[in-house]
Motif scaffolding. Structure first.
Motif, PDB file in Angstrom:
ATOM      1  N   UNK A  38       0.830  -1.216   0.000  1.00  0.00           N
ATOM      2  CA  UNK A  38       0.000   0.000   0.000  1.00  0.00           C
ATOM      3  C   UNK A  38       0.862   1.262   0.000  1.00  0.00           C
ATOM      4  N   UNK A  39       2.022   1.188   0.662  1.00  0.00           N
ATOM      5  CA  UNK A  39       2.924   2.358   0.768  1.00  0.00           C
ATOM      6  C   UNK A  39       2.152   3.563   1.287  1.00  0.00           C
ATOM      7  N   UNK A  40       2.200   3.797   2.571  1.00  0.00           N
ATOM      8  CA  UNK A  40       1.474   4.922   3.158  1.00  0.00           C
ATOM      9  C   UNK A  40       0.567   4.415   4.249  1.00  0.00           C
ATOM     10  N   UNK A  41      -0.246   5.295   4.805  1.00  0.00           N
ATOM     11  CA  UNK A  41      -1.108   4.884   5.910  1.00  0.00           C
ATOM     12  C   UNK A  41      -2.098   3.815   5.457  1.00  0.00           C
ATOM     13  N   UNK A  42      -2.372   2.872   6.341  1.00  0.00           N
ATOM     14  CA  UNK A  42      -3.295   1.799   6.010  1.00  0.00           C
ATOM     15  C   UNK A  42      -4.711   2.356   5.879  1.00  0.00           C
ATOM     16  N   UNK A  43      -5.446   1.921   4.880  1.00  0.00           N
ATOM     17  CA  UNK A  43      -6.795   2.454   4.647  1.00  0.00           C
ATOM     18  C   UNK A  43      -7.837   1.806   5.575  1.00  0.00           C
ATOM     19  N   UNK A  44      -7.545   1.802   6.888  1.00  0.00           N
ATOM     20  CA  UNK A  44      -8.482   1.193   7.824  1.00  0.00           C
ATOM     21  C   UNK A  44      -9.721   2.079   7.932  1.00  0.00           C
ATOM     22  N   UNK A  45     -10.894   1.484   7.959  1.00  0.00           N
ATOM     23  CA  UNK A  45     -12.138   2.248   8.018  1.00  0.00           C
ATOM     24  C   UNK A  45     -12.618   2.697   6.642  1.00  0.00           C
ATOM     25  N   UNK A  46     -11.832   2.411   5.601  1.00  0.00           N
ATOM     26  CA  UNK A  46     -12.216   2.788   4.235  1.00  0.00           C
ATOM     27  C   UNK A  46     -12.937   1.589   3.589  1.00  0.00           C
ATOM     28  N   UNK A  47     -13.900   1.864   2.742  1.00  0.00           N
ATOM     29  CA  UNK A  47     -14.621   0.783   2.062  1.00  0.00           C
ATOM     30  C   UNK A  47     -13.678  -0.032   1.191  1.00  0.00           C
ATOM     31  N   UNK A  48     -13.835  -1.336   1.214  1.00  0.00           N
ATOM     32  CA  UNK A  48     -12.954  -2.226   0.445  1.00  0.00           C
ATOM     33  C   UNK A  48     -12.884  -1.828  -1.019  1.00  0.00           C
ATOM     34  N   UNK A  49     -14.052  -1.535  -1.592  1.00  0.00           N
ATOM     35  CA  UNK A  49     -14.091  -1.315  -3.038  1.00  0.00           C
ATOM     36  C   UNK A  49     -13.546   0.052  -3.438  1.00  0.00           C
ATOM     37  N   UNK A  50     -13.224   0.885  -2.432  1.00  0.00           N
ATOM     38  CA  UNK A  50     -12.511   2.138  -2.747  1.00  0.00           C
ATOM     39  C   UNK A  50     -11.020   1.856  -2.920  1.00  0.00           C
ATOM     40  N   UNK A  51     -10.541   0.811  -2.237  1.00  0.00           N
ATOM     41  CA  UNK A  51      -9.113   0.485  -2.280  1.00  0.00           C
ATOM     42  C   UNK A  51      -8.832  -0.585  -3.346  1.00  0.00           C
ATOM     43  N   UNK A  52      -9.731  -1.531  -3.437  1.00  0.00           N
ATOM     44  CA  UNK A  52      -9.567  -2.618  -4.410  1.00  0.00           C
ATOM     45  C   UNK A  52     -10.722  -2.603  -5.404  1.00  0.00           C
ATOM     46  N   UNK A  53     -10.481  -3.098  -6.592  1.00  0.00           N
ATOM     47  CA  UNK A  53     -11.554  -3.290  -7.572  1.00  0.00           C
ATOM     48  C   UNK A  53     -11.640  -4.780  -7.864  1.00  0.00           C
ATOM     49  N   UNK A  54     -12.867  -5.314  -7.863  1.00  0.00           N
ATOM     50  CA  UNK A  54     -13.019  -6.721  -8.226  1.00  0.00           C
ATOM     51  C   UNK A  54     -13.276  -6.769  -9.728  1.00  0.00           C
ATOM     52  N   UNK A  55     -12.313  -7.330 -10.459  1.00  0.00           N
ATOM     53  CA  UNK A  55     -12.391  -7.355 -11.925  1.00  0.00           C
ATOM     54  C   UNK A  55     -13.273  -8.507 -12.397  1.00  0.00           C
ATOM     55  N   UNK A  56     -13.138  -9.645 -11.711  1.00  0.00           N
ATOM     56  CA  UNK A  56     -13.941 -10.821 -12.030  1.00  0.00           C
ATOM     57  C   UNK A  56     -14.357 -11.485 -10.746  1.00  0.00           C
ATOM     58  N   UNK A  57     -15.513 -12.025 -10.602  1.00  0.00           N
ATOM     59  CA  UNK A  57     -16.623 -11.903 -11.551  1.00  0.00           C
ATOM     60  C   UNK A  57     -17.109 -10.462 -11.651  1.00  0.00           C
ATOM     61  N   UNK A  58     -17.715 -10.137 -12.776  1.00  0.00           N
ATOM     62  CA  UNK A  58     -18.147  -8.761 -13.014  1.00  0.00           C
ATOM     63  C   UNK A  58     -19.339  -8.427 -12.120  1.00  0.00           C
ATOM     64  N   UNK A  59     -19.506  -7.154 -11.882  1.00  0.00           N
ATOM     65  CA  UNK A  59     -20.726  -6.691 -11.208  1.00  0.00           C
ATOM     66  C   UNK A  59     -20.667  -6.666  -9.700  1.00  0.00           C
TER      67      UNK A  59
END
Lengths: 330, 195
Positions: A38-59
């Motif tokens: 991540x390099x930097x402060x940990x995104x604790x309390x942040x929504x998962x999908x703001x930090x990661x994107x799920x490419x598959x399965x779609x939707x």
């Protein structure tokens, strides 16, 4: 059956690339290897999908979507970075989820890019074995390539040797047997010259084989000098040579070349202070006399012309004449 | 014996004593060629003949030649790939020592027909170990001593090593690990250095 509860430290040891999520999909914990990326402060309390994107399965765009795909293989990207992961998310007892990630097939790149060490992987992870295998494979491939190159070199040398006359460095009969049909196949007009040395036997008999060998080497040099680089000069017998002259079908030019060869070979050759005197008889034929040209036929016709030259008094060249039994004197 | 091992012996002799000495040894051993191919298999008698010829030609005890071979395998820059593969065995010298037992399997991952000695490690406590090395060639324990010494340097560990004799079909190496962080070891990154 009661579920196993692990504290944060234990979870991080077992799954150094996990992400803990609360019931609404906010990140509560993150494994140390993932934290490194991540390099930097940990995104604790942040929504998962703001930090990661799920490419598959779609939707997958909400915690409910993720919950619905619990147990599926996920392909996950770290937003804003090049890292991609394979993942698995399962529900936890507190209504949240636990997402575990691995580098999958991009392990090698990730290890290099993030300078990861053994300590960044769980003891049960086969990542280090995979890195090991890749290096072993690389080392074996390098050796295989080296072996192949050395075999290739040896093959080229062997082929060259198989087609070369060892005494003179000219091509040999085998090379002629390959080149003549190939030349015919190309459909190019060409001249064929069959040369036989005169008085060579006397040199051998009176001055010995060393003198004979020296004469043959000198003859070879002379033939190479008097022909073009594109012509093929072969020693096909003790004192017999064949020259193929691609693109040359003009009798006058061929005759000129034959004359030059005879003149040159009539010059005495020095062997340890003694003059060796030979000359040459030549039989010539041209591919355009045949329809279609055949290797055997052309060689025997040139041979016949050669013996006509010998009979006519040596040191001369004659063309094979396709009509009638007489040979044209060149 | 696998060509890789024969080739390693050849490279050791060539890199340490020069091409002329290697050629003389190859002749004295009656090889009939100058290069072992690393991916072919050879009669083990040839390997023994090379080692014997090397000891005679270099006028050094066979044990010394074998121990130097072990050291060379880990420390020579030409064999950096092998050092790296051995370092995959663990993050400390002690880990590495234990990983010796997996060495034959690790070797076969890459080359299924690779025959390397099998190792059994007995932990006697207080940093003392006995490493049993199966007799692939006579004097294999000396190769192990040289290799372990160089690996200890690589990890920065202080160890005392001794060839402790022959038992049944094994040679025994006594390892006394005095300090596993005695010196700063050589760097080891998991990622392969870029070519």
């Amino acid at each position: 059956m009661p579920g196993a509860a692990l504290n944060q430290a234990a979870l991080s040891r077992m799954m150094p690339m996990h992400v803990g999520l609360d019931a609404v999909g906010k990140i509560t914990t993150m494994g140390p290897t993932l934290a490194k990326l991540i390099e930097g402060p940990l995104p604790l309390g942040v929504g998962l999908l703001k930090v990661f994107a799920v490419r598959r399965p779609a939707g997958i765009s909400s915690m409910d979507d993720l919950r619905a795909r619990a147990g599926s293989t996920l392909h996950v990207d770290l937003r804003g970075k090049g890292d991609t992961f394979r993942g698995l998310a399962m529900p936890t007892g507190d209504g949240g989820m636990l997402l575990n990630l691995s580098f999958g097939i991009r392990l090698i790149e990730a290890v290099r890019h993030h300078a990861l060490t053994d300590a960044d992987f769980a003891a049960t992870d086969m990542a280090v074995e995979m890195l090991y295998l890749v290096e072993v494979k690389q080392a074996v491939m390098t050796e295989l390539r080296r072996l192949n190159l050395s075999l290739l070199g040896a093959k080229a040398t062997a082929e060259e040797q198989a087609l070369t006359d060892t005494l003179t460095g000219l091509r040999n009969r085998r090379a002629l047997e390959v080149s003549l049909p190939a030349l015919i196949g190309q459909g190019v007009a060409f001249g064929l010259m069959h040369i036989d040395l005169d008085y060579f036997k006397q040199v051998n008999d009176t001055l010995g084989h060393a003198a004979g060998d020296e004469v043959l080497r000198e003859v070879a040099k002379a033939l190479v000098v008097e022909t073009r680089a594109s012509d093929m000069v072969a020693r096909v017998g003790g004192d017999e040579f064949v020259v193929l002259l691609p693109g040359l079908s003009d009798p006058a030019r061929l005759n000129q070349i034959a004359r030059r060869i005879i003149d040159r070979l009539t010059q005495p050759i020095d062997f340890e202070g003694t003059d060796c005197r030979i000359s040459a008889s030549i039989g010539l034929t041209i591919s355009t006399l045949y329809d279609p040209p055949e290797a055997e036929r052309m060689l025997s016709d040139a041979d016949a012309a050669l013996y006509a030259s010998k009979r006519a008094g040596r040191a001369q060249a004659q063309f094979y004449q396709s009509t009638g039994g007489n040979f044209l004197s060149a | 014996m696998h060509g890789l091992i024969n080739r390693s012996i050849q490279c050791f002799l060539r890199d340490t004593y020069g091409v002329a000495n290697w050629s003389a040894i190859a002749r004295a051993a009656g090889l009939g060629f100058d290069n072992f191919e690393p991916l072919l298999l050879y009669d083990t008698a040839l390997t023994e003949a090379v080692i014997d010829a090397a000891a005679r030609h270099l006028q050094r005890p066979r044990e010394t030649v074998l121990e130097d071979l072990g050291t060379y395998l880990v420390s020579h820059p030409n064999l950096e790939a092998l050092r790296r593969l051995l370092r995959f065995g663990g993050v400390s010298f002690q880990d590495f020592l234990h990983s010796m037992e997996d060495l034959p399997e690790h070797g076969r991952l890459g080359l299924p027909d690779l025959e390397v000695p099998s190792f059994t490690l007995l932990d006697q406590g207080e940093g003392r170990f006995l490493l049993h090395v199966s007799k692939l060639i006579d004097g294999v324990g000396h190769v192990a001593v040289g290799l372990l010494r160089a690996m200890a340097d690589d990890y920065g560990a202080l160890v005392v090593l001794d060839h402790a004799g022959v038992e049944a079909s094994c040679e025994v190496v006594a390892v006394h690990l005095l300090d596993h962080t005695y010196a700063k070891g050589r760097r080891f990154e998991l990622a392969m250095p870029e070519a």
